[in-house]
Scaffold this motif. Structure first.
Motif, PDB file in Angstrom:
ATOM      1  N   SER A  27       0.854  -1.186   0.000  1.00  0.00           N
ATOM      2  CA  SER A  27       0.000   0.000   0.000  1.00  0.00           C
ATOM      3  C   SER A  27       0.892   1.239   0.000  1.00  0.00           C
ATOM      4  CB  SER A  27      -0.920   0.000   1.221  1.00  0.00           C
ATOM      5  OG  SER A  27      -0.164  -0.002   2.413  1.00  0.00           O
ATOM      6  N   LYS A  30       3.244   2.584   2.698  1.00  0.00           N
ATOM      7  CA  LYS A  30       4.372   1.747   3.109  1.00  0.00           C
ATOM      8  C   LYS A  30       5.526   1.777   2.101  1.00  0.00           C
ATOM      9  CE  LYS A  30       1.256  -1.443   5.538  1.00  0.00           C
ATOM     10  NZ  LYS A  30       0.788  -2.848   5.646  1.00  0.00           N
ATOM     11  N   LEU A 156      -5.138  -5.267  13.831  1.00  0.00           N
ATOM     12  CA  LEU A 156      -4.115  -4.557  13.049  1.00  0.00           C
ATOM     13  C   LEU A 156      -3.668  -5.421  11.872  1.00  0.00           C
ATOM     14  CD1 LEU A 156      -2.077  -2.046  13.064  1.00  0.00           C
ATOM     15  CD2 LEU A 156      -0.481  -3.636  14.126  1.00  0.00           C
ATOM     16  N   GLN A 159      -6.352  -5.742   9.124  1.00  0.00           N
ATOM     17  CA  GLN A 159      -6.523  -4.506   8.352  1.00  0.00           C
ATOM     18  C   GLN A 159      -5.276  -4.172   7.537  1.00  0.00           C
ATOM     19  OE1 GLN A 159      -7.477  -1.749  11.479  1.00  0.00           O
ATOM     20  NE2 GLN A 159      -9.627  -2.398  11.612  1.00  0.00           N
ATOM     21  N   ARG A 161      -2.456  -2.988   8.333  1.00  0.00           N
ATOM     22  CA  ARG A 161      -1.879  -1.677   8.646  1.00  0.00           C
ATOM     23  C   ARG A 161      -0.495  -1.803   9.279  1.00  0.00           C
ATOM     24  NH1 ARG A 161      -4.029   0.907  12.443  1.00  0.00           N
ATOM     25  NH2 ARG A 161      -5.546  -0.583  13.270  1.00  0.00           N
TER      26      ARG A 161
END
Length: 614
Positions: A27, A30, A156, A159, A161
């Motif tokens: 993503s 990142k 976490l 998701q 993330r």
């Protein structure tokens, strides 16, 4: 794919070590992580869309996949003939034969690590360990959560993330290899904690801090004792309320844990607090804790233990500053946990050691009678260990004798533990005392001499209870409260007891305003029965209630209601005045003489018309 995840970051390192040309998706937030791994911008694409198919259209030889659906299809189209598609995520597993038929020469495999078998896995570990020792590989980024926060960690992860690996750790507060700092370390509680950590938890490096450090009484002997147990001990003088001093103290220390046991008592009533007295208590507890919180941010602590107090939970009489300071510690622990940092605040009941050991025996006995016996050191340390295993940010290790609590005024926070409790601490202060009516009934109709005797007996009984005497006969009624040994704490205790007995709302300064038992008795007599006739006192009380109701109603009443109530009050007053003018109810100034009115006349007057606005 997912090159910023744990598997992805490991794969990138291995691929680069083997000389492969690496293309990666993640993503967009990142992408800096991928750049840090040495991947150029032209070889980075998003894992949120399939645009990577166009960006990498020259094709690849190997795909390491963790995606599903159209992302798998787009990835398969990128594999060159003879290439390999390795499915690690297994969210969308395909049939290898169908893949080979649709994509010429592509080998497809959904892979589990355990498919390699024990011998091959052992060989892999040997190679990996060698590469780590050579510095060719390095551990990936980790985000660590205590086991009790597993739902948060899984959320976490679900998701996506996170960066790197998400790790769950079993709480081991004293498992670090570094130094454990104990503030107040040469005091009674700090010394007990130090012995416990060394003897029971194998802690080998201790930094004991107090204002006087090595010059504190018993510090030298304590250090020798701990060294004999196998610990390396340093005793330092430091004012932990001074941020610069704390920074200097921590400089160069490999810290693994903190126990903040330092504190200062300055008992007194709220009205007697000064900014200086409040600041002194806050500095030792709060300022010190905040400095430790901020200055250990870059340390990998396994424990951050704050010694709070039960006084902050129930609001102990005469300890306003101390209660407030400890409440801040409880809040700090919750704040640290919300930030992912270790913290437990222990709202201790009184210990036999430390401050509890310096209390007069009369005060200790009073606490025992109130259902709060002091904790023996061994018992307290076992409770500390249990609280750290439970691993909640706030715990209340305290000894309670519920049978004793049920006989007195119980704090609201403890009522569920004492279901038979008749009233709460502070009930009288809110007008809710249950027992006051009994004393008033006993006083009703008594002559002045007999009334004084009953009141004196009631006061003596409560004074004896506060001082711990077996009977009221042990109290000399002619002596001042100060001579009897009363201080601000026992003064509040007596005030609370008398609130419950009388139903009055007495001030905390009660015995300072009325410094002898006899003067206090006279004051209570005046408050409970200001006139010779007890019924008059009752009637005046009812009128006071009416005044309160009107005061509470007035702000919300509209004009029509206010006019209606005013008319009704005028009618009541006119009726009362007319009744007084007919005979025996007025004096020379045409004022009502209540003493001459009978009970029936007074109640008939009050009940003459309903108190309902039309």
């Amino acid at each position: 794919h997912a090159a910023a995840g744990g598997v992805g970051m490991a794969a990138v390192q291995l691929a680069r070590h083997l000389g492969a040309e690496v293309y990666a998706t993640a993503s967009e937030p990142k992408w800096p992580v991928l750049r840090d791994l040495g991947i150029g911008d032209e070889r980075i694409a998003s894992s949120r869309t399939t645009e990577f198919e166009q960006r990498f259209k020259s094709g690849v030889d190997v795909v390491l996949d963790a995606l599903a659906g159209e992302f798998v299809d787009a990835s398969l189209r990128l594999v060159r003939p003879g290439g390999r598609f390795i499915e690690m995520g297994k969210a969308d597993v395909r049939d290898p034969e169908q893949v080979a038929a649709a994509h010429q020469g592509v080998t497809y495999r959904a892979f589990d690590t355990f498919d390699a078998g024990p011998e091959r896995i052992a060989g892999i570990w040997a190679v990996l360990l060698d590469l780590f020792e050579q510095g060719a590989l390095r551990p990936v980024t980790t985000t660590s959560y205590d086991l009790c926060r597993a739902p948060e960690a899984l959320r976490l992860l679900g998701q996506a993330r996170h960066v790197g690996k998400v790790v769950l750790r079993v709480p081991s507060p004293w498992g670090g290899e570094g130094t454990v700092l104990i503030t107040g370390g040469t005091g009674g509680l700090g010394a007990e904690v130090a012995r416990h950590l060394v003897a029971e938890h194998g802690v080998r490096d201790l930094l004991l801090v107090s204002r006087r450090g090595p010059e504190a009484p018993g510090a030298h002997e304590l250090a020798l004792e701990l060294r004999e147990l196998g610990a390396r001990v340093e005793v330092r003088a430091c004012d932990v309320s001074d941020r610069a001093a704390v920074a200097a103290l921590l400089d160069g220390v490999d810290l693994s844990g903190v126990v903040h046991a330092a504190g200062v008592l300055d008992d007194g009533l709220v009205a007697d607090l000064t900014p200086e007295r409040l600041a002194g208590v806050m500095a030792a507890k709060v300022d010190s804790a905040l400095h430790l919180h901020e200055l250990t941010a870059d340390h990998d602590l396994s424990a951050f233990v704050l010694f709070s107090s039960f006084a902050g939970v129930v609001g102990n009489a005469g300890q306003a500053a101390y209660s407030a300071a400890n409440n801040v510690l409880d809040a700090l622990a919750a704040t640290r946990r919300a930030q992912g940092l270790p913290a437990v605040s222990l709202a201790w009941g009184m210990w036999e050691a430390g401050m509890g050991g310096r209390l007069p025996q009369a005060d200790v006995a009073r606490l025992r009678r109130g259902g709060l016996p002091p904790l023996a050191a061994r018992e307290a340390l076992a409770l500390m260990d249990a609280a750290l295993v439970v691993n909640e940010p706030n715990a209340v290790p305290v000894a309670l004798r519920t049978s004793a609590l049920s006989g007195g005024l119980v704090p609201s926070v403890l009522r569920d533990l004492v279901p038979s409790a008749g009233r709460r601490w502070g009930a009288a202060a809110s007008g809710g005392a249950a027992d006051g009516g009994g004393l008033v009934e006993r006083l009703r109709g008594l002559g002045s001499v007999e009334r004084d005797r009953v009141l004196l007996d009631a006061v003596l009984a409560e004074v004896a209870g506060v001082l711990g005497h077996a009977s009221a006969g042990a109290v000399d009624a002619s002596r001042a409260f100060k001579e009897l040994g009363f201080d601000s704490l026992t003064a509040v205790d007596l005030r609370n007891r008398l609130n419950g007995v009388t139903g009055l709302q007495l001030p905390a300064t009660l015995i300072f305003d009325h410094p002898t038992i006899l003067s206090l008795r006279d004051h209570l007599g005046a408050e409970l029965a200001p006139a010779d006739d007890g019924d008059t006192a009752f009637l005046m009380g009812e009128l006071d209630k009416l005044r309160t109701v009107l005061a509470e109603t007035a702000p919300a009443a509209d004009d029509d209601v206010r006019v209606a109530i005013g008319d009704r009050l005028q009618q009541l007053l006119a009726t009362w005045s007319a009744g007084a003018g007919e005979g025996s109810g007025q004096d020379a100034d045409n004022r009502v003489v209540l003493d001459d009115a009978t009970d029936d006349e007074l109640f008939a007057l009050l009940d003459d018309k309903p108190w309902v606005a039309e």
